[in-house]
Design a protein around this motif. Structure first.
Motif, PDB file in Angstrom:
ATOM      1  N   ASP A 171       0.814  -1.221   0.000  1.00 62.59           N
ATOM      2  CA  ASP A 171       0.000   0.000   0.000  1.00 62.59           C
ATOM      3  C   ASP A 171       0.845   1.268   0.000  1.00 62.59           C
ATOM      4  O   ASP A 171       0.374   2.326  -0.413  1.00 62.59           O
ATOM      5  N   ILE A 172       2.082   1.200   0.513  1.00 58.23           N
ATOM      6  CA  ILE A 172       2.893   2.421   0.632  1.00 58.23           C
ATOM      7  C   ILE A 172       3.801   2.637  -0.577  1.00 58.23           C
ATOM      8  O   ILE A 172       4.494   3.661  -0.657  1.00 58.23           O
ATOM      9  N   ALA A 173       3.832   1.711  -1.521  1.00 60.38           N
ATOM     10  CA  ALA A 173       4.727   1.814  -2.678  1.00 60.38           C
ATOM     11  C   ALA A 173       4.504   3.130  -3.421  1.00 60.38           C
ATOM     12  O   ALA A 173       3.379   3.466  -3.787  1.00 60.38           O
ATOM     13  N   ILE A 188       9.174   0.287  10.734  1.00 62.01           N
ATOM     14  CA  ILE A 188       8.143  -0.508  10.047  1.00 62.01           C
ATOM     15  C   ILE A 188       8.084  -0.149   8.566  1.00 62.01           C
ATOM     16  O   ILE A 188       8.062  -1.027   7.696  1.00 62.01           O
ATOM     17  N   LEU A 189       8.080   1.149   8.269  1.00 66.14           N
ATOM     18  CA  LEU A 189       8.023   1.576   6.869  1.00 66.14           C
ATOM     19  C   LEU A 189       9.252   1.115   6.091  1.00 66.14           C
ATOM     20  O   LEU A 189       9.141   0.701   4.930  1.00 66.14           O
ATOM     21  N   ASP A 193       9.262  -1.207   2.913  1.00 66.57           N
ATOM     22  CA  ASP A 193       9.871  -0.729   1.677  1.00 66.57           C
ATOM     23  C   ASP A 193      10.876  -1.745   1.139  1.00 66.57           C
ATOM     24  O   ASP A 193      10.952  -1.975  -0.084  1.00 66.57           O
ATOM     25  N   LYS A 194      11.649  -2.355   2.021  1.00 69.59           N
ATOM     26  CA  LYS A 194      12.609  -3.383   1.602  1.00 69.59           C
ATOM     27  C   LYS A 194      11.886  -4.557   0.944  1.00 69.59           C
ATOM     28  O   LYS A 194      12.322  -5.078  -0.090  1.00 69.59           O
ATOM     29  N   GLU A 195      10.769  -4.932   1.558  1.00 69.98           N
ATOM     30  CA  GLU A 195       9.957  -6.016   0.989  1.00 69.98           C
ATOM     31  C   GLU A 195       9.420  -5.630  -0.381  1.00 69.98           C
ATOM     32  O   GLU A 195       9.433  -6.432  -1.328  1.00 69.98           O
ATOM     33  N   ASN A 196       8.938  -4.397  -0.492  1.00 71.06           N
ATOM     34  CA  ASN A 196       8.384  -3.927  -1.765  1.00 71.06           C
ATOM     35  C   ASN A 196       9.430  -3.907  -2.876  1.00 71.06           C
ATOM     36  O   ASN A 196       9.173  -4.340  -4.002  1.00 71.06           O
ATOM     37  N   LEU A 201       8.518  -3.251  -6.672  1.00 70.65           N
ATOM     38  CA  LEU A 201       7.586  -2.134  -6.476  1.00 70.65           C
ATOM     39  C   LEU A 201       8.353  -0.831  -6.241  1.00 70.65           C
ATOM     40  O   LEU A 201       9.516  -0.837  -5.842  1.00 70.65           O
ATOM     41  N   LYS A 202       7.680   0.289  -6.475  1.00 67.52           N
ATOM     42  CA  LYS A 202       8.309   1.597  -6.299  1.00 67.52           C
ATOM     43  C   LYS A 202       8.653   1.835  -4.820  1.00 67.52           C
ATOM     44  O   LYS A 202       7.897   1.441  -3.932  1.00 67.52           O
TER      45      LYS A 202
END
Length: 313
Positions: A171-173, A188-189, A193-196, A201-202
């Protein structure tokens, strides 16, 4: 300095853009909060069991006082400056007072910055820090903790935003998100982000700012897409201004629950007496009285714990 208006009133006016906000009442989380009424302290009785558990010969930073670092920023309901622009009010100060009085000590609140409390506690400059600090695996290597509130984080966007939900990594990409540096919400973010990015993902862009007015401007002007931080702060702002809305919440220990805690020097021996003090005010009702009057009753805990599992465990 404005001598004829209280800092509280000025804060509310600034946030709402209307002089009508000089009324220092807010209704949120199903509760009515009056900043004017909350200037009166909630006091509690000395707890003999907590006093007896203090380490023999312990040297407090200021003899006879419990010296507590509290972040000096207007972040109601956690902290807000009183009329003199020096005295801090808020739920964090109220919790500190309950602990101090339970231990038979005077309360010595030291307004500080988020960046200052770790060194201050570790060096003995402060006996404790009570400033919305979440228990984490890394922090437990350097500090002891006695919990006093659930940690709940919220994503908030401006009312006209097309964003409907932020609750998981994807959702945060590509979004620009206001977040505090060095906080568990930032951790957490960054994990999300690392996972994305591993999925192509962006990346998200963190927007770092400690100034409430700058955060509000960034969100309303479109320079940021969302705010991610303590849910009680986001809920307060949403109720006060009516310009933002909640689009997702996350446990502070994602993917597990985590708690906010009184933070103490590792091995100082204060964790047990502080936890006993907290459990005493939980039992006698003063703890819930404090949380309810700041609209934080939804984050109450049933019992204070010492060094429980946290973010990263």
């Amino acid at each position: 300095m404005q001598n004829k208006k209280t800092v509280v009133a000025l804060l509310l006016i600034a946030l709402s853009g209307s002089t009508a906000a000089a009324e220092t009442d807010v209704a949120y989380n199903g509760q009515h909060v009056s900043l004017e009424a909350n200037k009166t302290p909630v006091n509690t009785a000395r707890n003999p069991q907590a006093v007896a558990s203090l380490p023999q010969g312990f040297h407090f930073a200021v003899p006879g006082s419990f010296t507590v670092a509290v972040a000096a920023q207007n972040s109601p309901p956690l902290t807000v400056f009183a009329d003199d622009n020096k005295t801090l009010l808020g739920s964090e100060v109220d919790i500190a007072r309950l602990v101090a009085e339970s231990l038979g000590l005077r309360l010595n609140v030291v307004p500080t910055s988020w960046e200052d409390w770790p060194l201050g506690v570790a060096s003995g400059k402060y006996d404790a820090a009570i400033t919305n600090i979440t228990v984490t695996k890394d922090r437990k290597e350097k500090f002891d903790f006695a919990t006093y509130r659930k940690d709940s984080l919220g994503f908030y966007v401006k009312n006209s935003s097309p964003i409907k939900s932020l609750s998981k990594a994807e959702d945060i990409a590509g979004l620009r998100i206001i977040v505090g540096s060095g906080t568990n919400q930032e951790a957490i973010l960054l994990a999300w982000d690392k996972e994305n990015q591993s999925k192509g993902l962006k990346p998200f862009t963190p927007v770092y700012s400690k100034d409430d007015a700058a955060q509000t401007l960034a969100l309303q002007s479109g320079r940021a897409d969302a705010y991610f931080g303590p849910n009680v702060i986001g809920a307060w702002k949403a109720a006060l201004k009516g310009q933002t809305r909640l689009v997702g919440s996350v446990d502070g220990g994602w993917p597990k629950a985590a708690h906010i805690a009184v933070t103490l020097k590792k091995g100082s021996g204060l964790a047990e007496p502080v936890s006993i003090a907290l459990n005493g005010v939980i039992a006698n009702g003063d703890y819930l009285k404090v949380l309810n009057r700041w609209g934080e009753g939804v984050e109450r805990i049933e019992r204070s714990e010492i060094n429980p599992p946290g973010l990263g465990d």
